[in-house]
Design an enzyme around this catalytic site. Structure first.
Site, PDB file in Angstrom:
ATOM      1  CG  ASP B 158      -1.744  -1.269   1.321  1.00  0.00           C
ATOM      2  OD1 ASP B 158      -2.634  -1.450   0.476  1.00  0.00           O
ATOM      3  OD2 ASP B 158      -1.490  -2.093   2.222  1.00  0.00           O
ATOM      4  CG  HIS B 186      -2.774  -5.467   2.892  1.00  0.00           C
ATOM      5  ND1 HIS B 186      -2.473  -4.469   1.992  1.00  0.00           N
ATOM      6  CD2 HIS B 186      -2.897  -6.595   2.157  1.00  0.00           C
ATOM      7  CE1 HIS B 186      -2.412  -4.978   0.770  1.00  0.00           C
ATOM      8  NE2 HIS B 186      -2.675  -6.271   0.846  1.00  0.00           N
TER       9      HIS B 186
END
Lengths: 324, 324
Positions: B158, B186
């Site tokens: 990310d 996540h």
């Protein structure tokens, strides 16, 4: 920090490309402090898949990557390049023999050879797409503005496979072995030469006999591609990319005296007809390769050298029309 | 030369594993002078495919690779390990929601957590297989002989995606940007925080407004996985592997003051309940991570932190039976 190198990869959306790009981007080919601009070429129908690969490269935020470009035009891809990985080629389809494959790939490498004239004169070209020796010969023929010395074909995968087999057989790490190299064509005729090779400084020919080195060893290396397909359900990709990285890194950064294998344009060394692209023992220094001359050639080795000459002359004959 | 590190990778025959192994073997995770022994784990039906991967690793003749082992037994795979990449997990199948996915993965990470007790006390564990925060929480719970500090979950993908987006938007290289990091899970609730981020030394919040940073930017990073699948016809593999390499390299070799994202076992920092595996801003030094404390938290950020706490408490509730 150095100015970025412009590095082109063809067949960039393919399986070898997918392994290769991240290795280049992380500094494995040109050094951990050498920025790069990636110039990616694909055939038009593969551009949308390539876009996904470019997205993932962006998502990897590599500090060394200063730009990523994609195109289906070889002239744009190769313009001003410092290095080119010719990975894309037409694969063998059912019923094709090697001559058919050679002929089918010819036109691709005519176009790419002409386009390589747009690269820097010092561009380092490695041909990975098979039949890589003859594809390289065609590209070199059409890149008439670039010196012959800048065109090479990849036999490093054969060399690395030879190291892996010897390490397994001797129960050592690959890094304990030195100076195994490949003669000839990247094909099952290639000859992995152990005559000057060592393991931890001792001669390999003192440890392993001819029955193995000219038998199982040679056969396993020659047929390894097929064995990988059988085990993995897909052809060698990460190991092929790794060999391309090794080849380019050694050429760019030097081998420090180690002998490695590169398919190069023969000037007649070891009786190989001038102009054939033929794998020879080389060392690299200051961004240039140099054939290791004066090695003693056994009768067996001479036979293998001759067999590969004939194979490559046969491939050249199959593209005689293309070479004009 | 240093003694080899023992490095385990689970799901080693999968797509992320195929990208990850060559990056580890080339020295990208532990340094160019650090030898490794690779210990590869797969489920029994994937062992034959893994054999093909091991053949290709042999065929790459990496100087740093001093051994390659494969097994379907987690205790054998993790015994005496210095680092473990938990990549394998059960993927989402049709009709599964996130709670189903969390519950389906639980038992895998119970077994692997218990087996991690066989590793070194100083083992560095990164959980890549999704849902990675909760998988990590389960593994840590069952690895009762290993300190909590050694268990981490990967939100670096990310973070890297955020760098890629910002670099594109600002027309700079990713290396011009610093100190963007991820809060939380996540998952699409994660929050890419730019409040202290800079581009060539200038504050990013002076260049890009909230309408972008809380709008398109956040949405693009959160939904990037789906966009990759659409473009490439396959899920993120090389970029996920690259993020795992970045995470492990920074943990092992240090960040030199840079702030990066790691899912770690909360001790209550920033109001995150102790025991949740939660992505926070960290720096790394001497092989240890440390949460960057005392950052000013905006009302918007506080809301995102809370949203991720609730999401992760929900996941934890879905595996309450497993945690006992």
């Amino acid at each position: 920090m150095n100015a970025p190198l412009r590095v082109a990869v063809t067949g960039a959306a393919g399986n070898i490309g997918y392994s290769l790009l991240w290795r280049i981007a992380s500094g494995n080919a040109f050094g951990a402090d050498q920025p790069v601009i990636l110039s990616l070429l694909e055939i038009t129908p593969a551009l949308s898949k390539l876009e996904g690969v470019v997205m993932e490269l962006m998502d990897s935020a590599f500090p060394l990557v200063k730009g990523i470009e994609m195109t289906d035009d070889p002239e744009k891809a190769f313009a001003d390049c410092d290095a080119i990985f010719l990975v894309g080629s037409r694969p063998r389809s059912a019923g094709m023999d090697r001559a058919d494959l050679v002929a089918a790939n010819g036109p691709i490498f005519v176009g790419q050879g002409k386009a390589i004239n747009k690269a820097k004169k010092s561009v380092k070209v490695i041909t990975v797409g098979n039949p890589c020796n003859t594809n390289c010969l065609i590209a070199n023929h059409y890149a008439n503005e670039i010196p012959d010395t800048q065109f090479t074909a990849m036999t490093r995968l054969d060399q690395n496979r030879a190291y892996g087999q010897l390490a397994g057989k001797l129960g050592v790490a690959a890094s304990d072995i030195e100076n195994v190299f490949i003669w000839g064509n990247h094909a099952d005729t290639m000859y992995p030469d152990c005559s000057i090779a060592t393991v931890n400084g001792e001669k390999i020919t003192d440890k392993l006999g001819e029955d193995y080195l000219h038998g199982d060893f040679m056969k396993t290396v020659a047929t390894r591609g097929g064995a990988i397909i059988k085990a993995r359900g897909a052809s060698s990709a990460a190991s092929a990319a790794s060999a391309a990285i090794d080849h380019m890194r050694d050429w760019h950064l030097g081998t420090n005296g180690r002998i490695v294998s590169m398919g190069i344009v023969s000037k007649g060394e070891y009786g190989v007809p001038a102009g054939l692209v033929y794998s020879m023992p080389v060392t690299c220094e200051n961004g240039e390769w140099k054939v290791v001359e004066g090695l003693e050639i056994s009768e067996f080795c001479q036979g293998k050298i001759q067999q590969n000459i004939e194979a490559l002359e046969g491939e050249k004959a199959a593209v005689a029309d293309i070479l004009g």
